[in-house]
Design an enzyme around this catalytic site. Structure first.
Site, PDB file in Angstrom:
ATOM      1  N   LYS A  46      16.340   6.101 -10.806  1.00  0.00           N
ATOM      2  CA  LYS A  46      16.616   5.098  -9.775  1.00  0.00           C
ATOM      3  C   LYS A  46      16.146   3.722 -10.206  1.00  0.00           C
ATOM      4  O   LYS A  46      15.239   3.580 -11.023  1.00  0.00           O
ATOM      5  CB  LYS A  46      15.996   5.479  -8.437  1.00  0.00           C
ATOM      6  N   SER A  62      32.896  -0.778  -9.199  1.00  0.00           N
ATOM      7  CA  SER A  62      32.111  -0.600  -8.005  1.00  0.00           C
ATOM      8  C   SER A  62      30.747  -1.246  -8.055  1.00  0.00           C
ATOM      9  O   SER A  62      30.481  -2.147  -7.311  1.00  0.00           O
ATOM     10  CB  SER A  62      31.996   0.876  -7.694  1.00  0.00           C
ATOM     11  N   TYR A  95      29.955   4.130  -7.996  1.00  0.00           N
ATOM     12  CA  TYR A  95      29.721   4.519  -9.388  1.00  0.00           C
ATOM     13  C   TYR A  95      29.305   3.308 -10.211  1.00  0.00           C
ATOM     14  O   TYR A  95      29.476   2.170  -9.811  1.00  0.00           O
ATOM     15  CB  TYR A  95      30.955   5.198  -9.996  1.00  0.00           C
ATOM     16  N   GLY A 110      34.571  -4.502  -5.156  1.00  0.00           N
ATOM     17  CA  GLY A 110      35.528  -3.772  -4.346  1.00  0.00           C
ATOM     18  C   GLY A 110      34.982  -3.550  -2.940  1.00  0.00           C
ATOM     19  O   GLY A 110      34.279  -4.397  -2.387  1.00  0.00           O
ATOM     20  N   ALA A 112      32.610  -1.784  -1.881  1.00  0.00           N
ATOM     21  CA  ALA A 112      31.144  -1.792  -1.810  1.00  0.00           C
ATOM     22  C   ALA A 112      30.604  -3.194  -1.534  1.00  0.00           C
ATOM     23  O   ALA A 112      29.524  -3.345  -0.960  1.00  0.00           O
ATOM     24  CB  ALA A 112      30.546  -1.248  -3.108  1.00  0.00           C
TER      25      ALA A 112
END
Length: 163
Positions: A46, A62, A95, A110, A112
């Site tokens: 993360k 994305s 992604y 996009g 997102a």
């Protein structure tokens, strides 16, 4: 251990743990199941508290992430990620696409892009599936970022939460 009992027509049945379950098979490969064949889904890596630097609604892709940060967090281009927007509570799946190394870019693209504002602090998380043996020794790649997306610290353990 269970064993396969072949039936004249599909689906076949497998006897496992004293019960019979119908299992559709696409091949005639013989399989055996161990009692603990379940996979665990664990946090793989993360980027914690990344700051959104761009939001491009009309761009392919994305979530563009600095290539150096991708590598440090153990992510891959086109890998599925979950994004948790700490600033507004939004949670969504997208992604990874690669941005220039050293750029500190975190760009939502996009659809997102509608879930964030520039400057929002987000957590980008990827998960992996592991069997019991792999899970026993696995350590995630945790990259903690400053507000300018420079690295604060890198760890493989989350500190114990104080009461």
């Amino acid at each position: 251990m269970g064993c396969w009992y072949e039936l004249p027509a599909s689906p076949r049945c497998v006897q496992y743990a004293a019960r019979t379950v119908k299992v559709p098979l696409k091949s005639r490969v013989r399989r055996e199941f161990a009692e603990n064949s379940m996979l665990l889904t664990l946090l793989k890596g993360k980027l914690h508290m990344a700051a959104v630097t761009q939001a491009e609604i009309w761009y392919d892709g994305s979530c563009a992430i600095d290539a150096d940060l991708i590598k440090l967090a153990g992510l891959r281009e086109f890998e599925q990620i979950d994004i948790y927007n700490v600033s507004n509570g939004e949670r969504f799946t997208t992604y990874v696409i690669q941005a220039a190394a050293g750029s500190r870019t975190i760009s939502m693209n996009g659809a997102a892009a509608r879930k964030v504002q520039i400057g929002d602090r987000i957590i980008i998380a990827a998960y992996g599936q592991f069997d019991e043996a792999e899970a026993a020794n696995f350590k995630p790649s945790l990259v903690y970022l400053n507000p300018d997306n420079s690295i604060d610290r890198i760890s493989n353990a989350i500190p114990e939460q104080a009461a």
